[in-house]
Design a protein around this motif. Structure first.
Motif: not given
Length: 67
Positions: A8-19, A40-48
């Protein structure tokens, strides 16, 4: 692919990372030439930020525990 987490579009960060981890594991486990590590990397406009780097073998036993 066997993904148990809801998509779904509103996953929490941990849920999205596990998916993502689970989806990459399923693809990597079947491909001997993919390197054997799920990164697994978390990418945002500020960096990764690197979240994890896990061996596919470890994930296999995590997702498929022996009884």
């Amino acid at each position: 692919m066997c993904v148990d987490l809801p998509c779904r579009w509103d996953l929490e960060d941990a849920e999205a990372q596990e998916l993502g981890r689970k989806a990459i594991y399923h693809a990597t486990f079947r491909d001997a030439y993919s390197g054997g590590t799920v990164s697994v990397y978390h990418i945002k406009k500020e960096g990764w930020t690197k979240i994890s780097g896990t061996d596919v073998g470890e994930l296999h036993y995590h997702y498929n525990p022996a009884d």
